[in-house]
Enzyme design. Sequence first.
Site, PDB file in Angstrom:
ATOM      1  N   CYS A  38      22.544  13.478  52.939  1.00  0.00           N
ATOM      2  CA  CYS A  38      21.086  13.454  53.149  1.00  0.00           C
ATOM      3  C   CYS A  38      20.450  12.251  52.467  1.00  0.00           C
ATOM      4  O   CYS A  38      19.568  11.615  53.029  1.00  0.00           O
ATOM      5  CB  CYS A  38      20.406  14.695  52.558  1.00  0.00           C
ATOM      6  N   ASP A  39      20.850  11.959  51.239  1.00  0.00           N
ATOM      7  CA  ASP A  39      20.083  11.025  50.410  1.00  0.00           C
ATOM      8  C   ASP A  39      20.789   9.709  50.085  1.00  0.00           C
ATOM      9  O   ASP A  39      20.170   8.799  49.533  1.00  0.00           O
ATOM     10  CB  ASP A  39      19.700  11.718  49.080  1.00  0.00           C
ATOM     11  N   CYS A  77      23.071  16.187  47.733  1.00  0.00           N
ATOM     12  CA  CYS A  77      23.555  15.972  49.100  1.00  0.00           C
ATOM     13  C   CYS A  77      23.662  14.480  49.412  1.00  0.00           C
ATOM     14  O   CYS A  77      22.654  13.813  49.677  1.00  0.00           O
ATOM     15  CB  CYS A  77      22.622  16.662  50.092  1.00  0.00           C
TER      16      CYS A  77
END
Length: 322
Positions: A144-145, A141
């Site tokens: 997200c990261d 992701c």
Amino acid sequence: MSDTIERIECLIIGSGPAGYTAAIYAARADLKPVVYTGLEMGGQLTTTTEVDNYPGYPEGVDGTKMMEDFKKQAERFGTDVRFGSVTKVELSDQLGGIHKVEVDGNKKIEAETLIIATGASASYLGLESEQRLRGGGVSACATCDGFFYKGQDIIVVGAGDTAAEEATYLAKICSKVTMLVRRDEMRASKAMQKRVMNTKNIEVLFNTEIDEVLGEKKAFGDEVVVGVRVINNQSKEKRVIDVTGVFIAIGHKPNTDLFVGQLDMDETKYLKTKGKSSKTNLPGVFACGDVQDHEYRQAVTAAGSGCTAALDAERYLTSLNE
Ligand code: NDP
């Protein structure tokens, strides 16, 4: 097989942001919801580290901690959260009909309304080194990261729209993005391909796959990504690329196997819902979160649709008594 059948007004399957938000709203509407968590309690967010883009957490929050907070909030209003997996469903197509559900292969439930929040799972390559380094530099992701790789060199694996979108997103944060495409062409739409090719710090390697993700143990014993060994599947030539992050973007699989033949799905097996609602093709059965959304797939959008599903379930039950 247990003989007693439990009757439940609002049964929620899944314990990610969509399932727990549905539970918070259903509990506050006195629908006495029961959540079956599934094996991955808390859902996909528990496989990530820090969540920085969920509103209300100005300093960011650990994904697992955030899902524990969701659970506590649902329980505070009386939600019955149970660890277990739904193994079979027999859905009614009648207005006011009862949906029969089996949990862990033996417990039988009759549900007046069913909210499906079973999510989707990111696909991985299946390499041992990739699995070992999940959370240590291997992610599925970018939103997200990606932030953790600011100014660093990373790899994106995949050649569809998601991979193209993640590569261009990461190119804004990272120093260099190397995209690994297993065939001699990309599957992504022409517009997305053009965007990739026009981004200076993205290099696309065709006919190239990961042979092994390379890790190194750090001072505290955690192993982190330091590179990948790639192989050209035509020439069989191998080489090492130094990177600190590997983003796998080879698609998601919605968790809908239970509902095949009973609920309407699109060609990629995501559940179909009607318009802005969470209504499926069957009365009293609602779907929310990633199981019905292959486009946005964010915790906050999933939570929003969980709220919609609980409101739809409440209105459905009220309409039966009018
Ligand atoms: P796709 O199934 O479209 O693409 C998956 C990609 O991963 C393919 O290129 C495939 O390669 C590659 N792949 C699969 N397995 C492996 C493997 N083991 N090793 C290396 N590569 C692999 O998934 P997406 O998530 O990209 O997209 C899903 C759907 O969502 C699509 O319909 C897409 O159009 C849509 N979408 C739309 C967006 C938008 O419009 N903004 C954004 C994101 C997604 P190969 O081509 O060789 O099969």
